[in-house]
Design an enzyme around this catalytic site. Sequence first.
Site, PDB file in Angstrom:
ATOM      1  N   ASN A  11       0.837  -1.202   0.000  1.00 48.77           N
ATOM      2  CA  ASN A  11       0.000   0.000   0.000  1.00 48.77           C
ATOM      3  C   ASN A  11       0.873   1.254   0.000  1.00 48.77           C
ATOM      4  OD1 ASN A  11      -2.809  -0.878   0.093  1.00 48.77           O
ATOM      5  ND2 ASN A  11      -2.200  -1.917   1.972  1.00 48.77           N
TER       6      ASN A  11
ATOM      7  N   ASP B 254       8.880  -6.343   2.807  1.00 49.06           N
ATOM      8  CA  ASP B 254       8.801  -5.794   4.157  1.00 49.06           C
ATOM      9  C   ASP B 254      10.169  -5.219   4.483  1.00 49.06           C
ATOM     10  OD1 ASP B 254       6.845  -5.419   6.271  1.00 49.06           O
ATOM     11  OD2 ASP B 254       8.211  -6.561   7.539  1.00 49.06           O
TER      12      ASP B 254
ATOM     13  N   ASP C  51      14.113   8.572   5.288  1.00 51.10           N
ATOM     14  CA  ASP C  51      15.118   9.087   4.349  1.00 51.10           C
ATOM     15  C   ASP C  51      15.756  10.413   4.793  1.00 51.10           C
ATOM     16  OD1 ASP C  51      15.062   6.947   2.624  1.00 51.10           O
ATOM     17  OD2 ASP C  51      13.768   7.889   1.143  1.00 51.10           O
TER      18      ASP C  51
HETATM   19  P1  ITT Z   1       3.430  -2.070   2.833  1.00 49.17           P
HETATM   20  O1  ITT Z   1       3.452  -2.915   4.078  1.00 49.17           O
HETATM   21  O2  ITT Z   1       2.038  -1.838   2.329  1.00 49.17           O
HETATM   22  O3  ITT Z   1       4.374  -2.562   1.787  1.00 49.17           O
HETATM   23  P2  ITT Z   1       4.589  -0.073   4.594  1.00 49.17           P
HETATM   24  O4  ITT Z   1       5.035   1.352   4.445  1.00 49.17           O
HETATM   25  O5  ITT Z   1       3.644  -0.399   5.724  1.00 49.17           O
HETATM   26  O6  ITT Z   1       3.968  -0.585   3.202  1.00 49.17           O
HETATM   27  P3  ITT Z   1       6.574  -1.773   5.824  1.00 49.17           P
HETATM   28  O7  ITT Z   1       5.607  -2.387   6.760  1.00 49.17           O
HETATM   29  O8  ITT Z   1       7.554  -2.639   5.107  1.00 49.17           O
HETATM   30  O9  ITT Z   1       5.866  -0.950   4.673  1.00 49.17           O
HETATM   31  O10 ITT Z   1       7.318  -0.643   6.649  1.00 49.17           O
HETATM   32  C1  ITT Z   1       8.479  -0.116   6.158  1.00 49.17           C
HETATM   33  C2  ITT Z   1       8.767   1.208   6.841  1.00 49.17           C
HETATM   34  O11 ITT Z   1      10.187   1.308   6.997  1.00 49.17           O
HETATM   35  C3  ITT Z   1       8.357   2.372   5.939  1.00 49.17           C
HETATM   36  O12 ITT Z   1       7.035   2.790   6.175  1.00 49.17           O
HETATM   37  C4  ITT Z   1       9.397   3.408   6.318  1.00 49.17           C
HETATM   38  O13 ITT Z   1       9.025   4.054   7.503  1.00 49.17           O
HETATM   39  C5  ITT Z   1      10.640   2.553   6.590  1.00 49.17           C
HETATM   40  N1  ITT Z   1      11.435   2.377   5.358  1.00 49.17           N
HETATM   41  C6  ITT Z   1      11.591   1.248   4.624  1.00 49.17           C
HETATM   42  N2  ITT Z   1      12.353   1.472   3.547  1.00 49.17           N
HETATM   43  C7  ITT Z   1      12.682   2.776   3.597  1.00 49.17           C
HETATM   44  C8  ITT Z   1      13.433   3.618   2.753  1.00 49.17           C
HETATM   45  O14 ITT Z   1      13.983   3.186   1.621  1.00 49.17           O
HETATM   46  N3  ITT Z   1      13.571   4.899   3.110  1.00 49.17           N
HETATM   47  C9  ITT Z   1      13.015   5.364   4.243  1.00 49.17           C
HETATM   48  N4  ITT Z   1      12.274   4.647   5.076  1.00 49.17           N
HETATM   49  C10 ITT Z   1      12.099   3.351   4.754  1.00 49.17           C
END
Ligand code: ITT
Length: 196
Positions: free
Chosen positions: A8, A69, A152
């Site tokens: 999402n 994730d 970020d």
């Molecule tokens: P989905 O589960 O729907 O894929 P989400 O945003 O809830 O979307 P996650 O549960 O995997 O995704 O949470 C990942 C969080 O980690 C994301 O919301 C960011 O806060 C952080 N994150 C992950 N990758 C990142 C990136 O490349 N840059 C900055 N923050 C990141």
Amino acid sequence: MEILFATNNPHKVREIQSLLPADIRILTLREAGLDQEIPEPFDTLEQNAQAKIQFALQHTGIGTGFSEDSGLFVNALGGRPGVHSAHYAGPQRNDADNIQRVLKELEGHSDRSAFFQTTICLRWDNQDLFFKGICRGTLRSTPQGDQGFGYDPIFQPEGADRSFAQMDLIEKNKYSHRQQAVQQLIDHLRQAQNSR
Ligand code: ITT
């Protein structure tokens, strides 16, 4: 080829689509007719990624797809926020609040090292395959930049002199955890296509 990406998070879609070759197009959850939050009940990226793709495939009736994730793991905080990164400061899932909580908890710590980790789960031919990427770096004491998403603005990858949020997508992709995992995903999809 069109492949379902069970997320999402539009930022993830943008980053991953930018890494895929032109002949592989992401089908989003909304395009597949699913418009709801997917539960992430587990303590590991791997289990949550697997749960997300299983849920999406069950609810769309599609047979193949992938999920992702990810999280920020801060060494001085014992790995927090980790799998709880998206909602670290509360259910509002607000990036600025999450950043403020991490910065507050880091006050007084000299070790500001951290890493992003991501796990992609690809459901293919009734098998779950996992692809992982890690990006190490340090946390700046004030947010900088307005690109990207999540943490970020405070994350500076090793070898860079500015935050991910000060980089465009092409530059972030040179360092990013997501890019490493997506590269393995592409390799697998290519091999699978060639063996058909
Ligand atoms: P989905 O589960 O729907 O894929 P989400 O945003 O809830 O979307 P996650 O549960 O995997 O995704 O949470 C990942 C969080 O980690 C994301 O919301 C960011 O806060 C952080 N994150 C992950 N990758 C990142 C990136 O490349 N840059 C900055 N923050 C990141």
